[in-house]
Design an enzyme around this catalytic site. Structure first.
Site, PDB file in Angstrom:
ATOM      1  CG  ASP A  53      -6.134   5.807  -2.030  1.00 44.44           C
ATOM      2  OD1 ASP A  53      -7.499   6.451  -1.783  1.00 44.44           O
ATOM      3  OD2 ASP A  53      -5.599   5.554  -1.208  1.00 44.44           O
ATOM      4  CE  LYS A  88      -6.224   0.828  -1.347  1.00 43.04           C
ATOM      5  NZ  LYS A  88      -6.033   0.623   0.188  1.00 43.04           N
ATOM      6  CG  ASP A  92      -9.161   4.006   4.420  1.00 46.03           C
ATOM      7  OD1 ASP A  92      -9.713   3.953   3.352  1.00 46.03           O
ATOM      8  OD2 ASP A  92      -8.041   4.468   4.551  1.00 46.03           O
ATOM      9  CG  ASP A 122      -2.244   0.659   0.903  1.00 44.90           C
ATOM     10  OD1 ASP A 122      -2.133   1.876   0.994  1.00 44.90           O
ATOM     11  OD2 ASP A 122      -3.331   0.006   0.397  1.00 44.90           O
ATOM     12  CG  ASP A 123       0.411   6.157   0.426  1.00 42.13           C
ATOM     13  OD1 ASP A 123       1.296   6.295  -0.119  1.00 42.13           O
ATOM     14  OD2 ASP A 123      -0.354   7.116   0.867  1.00 42.13           O
TER      15      ASP A 123
END
Length: 410
Positions: free
Chosen positions: A156, A154, A218, A78-79
């Site tokens: 965002d 993914k 989230d 992820d980030d």
């Protein structure tokens, strides 16, 4: 960005994300965000920071501890993996201190363990944690991911223009397909429109573009967050449930069981509800130190089979009896039904205690005259055979579930 994207889409034939032939059942895997967040302190916390070691160790666990065998095949970063700027050619690259081998080498390592590799990016000019976003670089980033061997993206939506989304998300899906590499396309497009800007998304367009799409905010490691997430799916604003099916899935967000905030009953609730909802099963927990009970739930093949049912119909709530919500989902073989009795009473309301609930079988869609065999998927035990006119009686703990699979008797 809006004008450039619109001009481009008018000039080409759009190849949609759904045309990639992927995600015929909800994707299963592991994602670091909820458990590890944006911890970049690899000096003092090397095993838990967003760095190469965490993902290699997790890949090792997924391959050796039964996760891959159970179906959890995607490892997704992820980030916070990126360097603070792009390189001189405008391409993304990983933070060189925390990822000394780079993303291509990490993808190769993940693939060597029999897994598939995923990354996070952002549609805006910056990610949510202020690393470089994909605005004006959609084609470059799609090709970069393909060159690295990425299998799941993914996308965002932080720091982006709401007006660009209806054009930009499909454009990025087209660029992913143009690379020739099959990559699951996971979009946060509808979440930013519905939750952040109170606009009902065009779910038909989302379905044509994305393999999974986040519907709500989230999820956090708490009962309140889990309950709110389930309630959002129940509200079904824009009737998004009708768009779920092979190739495209509503995503209520990560599996948080195995962390700190849920009791055993709450953990059972999330696993049961994500099965009924046909939701992606993306764990976000520490596989190095997971409790045996949480691991057993996540690897329960009967629960996974409900989630992965190839008919691909998302379940819905059909009634409420006192504090108990009743959800059903049609399953294969034809005529089978997954059933969840969910005690949704909020703990702060007081007087919470186990409730006995009785429902006639035919009210659950069990209408075949020959009757149905009931099985509890948590432990595989038989609960006997019921006819349409019979009553099903359950005792449900607060925040807990009773779950059955009803299969037509032969």
């Amino acid at each position: 960005m809006f004008a450039l994207v619109l001009l481009f889409l008018n000039a080409v034939t759009l190849t949609l994300g759904l045309d990639n032939g992927l995600a015929l059942t909800p994707p299963m895997g592991w994602l670091d965000w909820e458990r590890f967040r944006c911890n970049i302190d690899c000096v003092n916390d090397p095993e838990n920071c967003i760095g190469e070691l965490l993902f290699k160790q997790t890949a090792d666990r997924m391959a050796s501890d039964g996760w891959l065998d159970a179906g959890y095949e995607y490892l997704i970063v992820d980030d916070c993996w990126e360097a603070e700027s792009r390189d001189s050619d405008g391409r993304l690259y990983a933070d060189p201190t925390r990822f000394p081998g780079g993303m291509k080498a990490l993808a190769d390592y993940v693939h060597s363990q029999g897994l598939k590799f995923g990354v996070h990016q952002d549609f805006g000019h910056e990610t949510c944690s202020h690393y470089p976003g994909s605005e004006f670089y959609l084609q470059t980033d799609a090709q970069t991911f393909a060159d690295w061997g990425v299998d799941f993206v993914k996308m965002d939506g932080c720091n982006s223009d709401l007006g660009d989304m209806d054009y930009g998300y499909p454009a990025f899906g087209m660029f992913l397909n143009k690379t020739g590499r099959p990559m699951i396309y996971s979009c946060e497009w509808p979440f930013y429109q519905s939750v952040k800007h109170f606009k009902i998304p065009d779910y038909a367009a989302v379905r044509r573009t994305c393999n999974t799409w986040r519907t709500n905010k989230d999820i956090q490691d708490s009962w309140d967050s889990l309950l709110q997430t389930i309630q959002f799916q129940d509200q079904d604003q824009g009737n998004f449930s009708q768009y779920a099916g092979p190739g495209g899935w509503n995503d209520p967000d990560m599996l948080i069981l195995g962390n700190f905030g849920l009791s055993p009953d709450m953990e059972r609730t999330q696993m049961a509800m994500w099965g009924i909802l046909a939701a992606p099963l993306l764990m976000s927990t520490d596989l190095q130190n997971i409790r045996n009970s949480s691991k057993a739930l996540l690897q329960n093949r009967r629960l996974i089979a409900i989630n992965q049912d190839k008919m691909g119909v998302q379940g819905k709530k059909i009634m409420t009896v006192g504090p108990v919500d009743v959800w059903t989902r049609p399953l294969l073989p034809t005529g089978s039904v997954g059933i969840v009795f969910f005690h949704s009473d909020v703990l702060t309301h007081g007087f919470h205690y186990p409730r006995i609930t009785t429902v006639q079988a035919q009210a659950l869609g069990l209408t075949a005259s020959q009757g149905y065999n009931l099985v509890d998927p948590f432990d595989g035990s038989s609960k006997g055979t019921v006819k349409p006119s019979d009553s099903i009686k359950v005792r449900v703990n607060p925040t807990g579930v009773i779950m059955y699979v009803a299969t037509p008797a032969s």
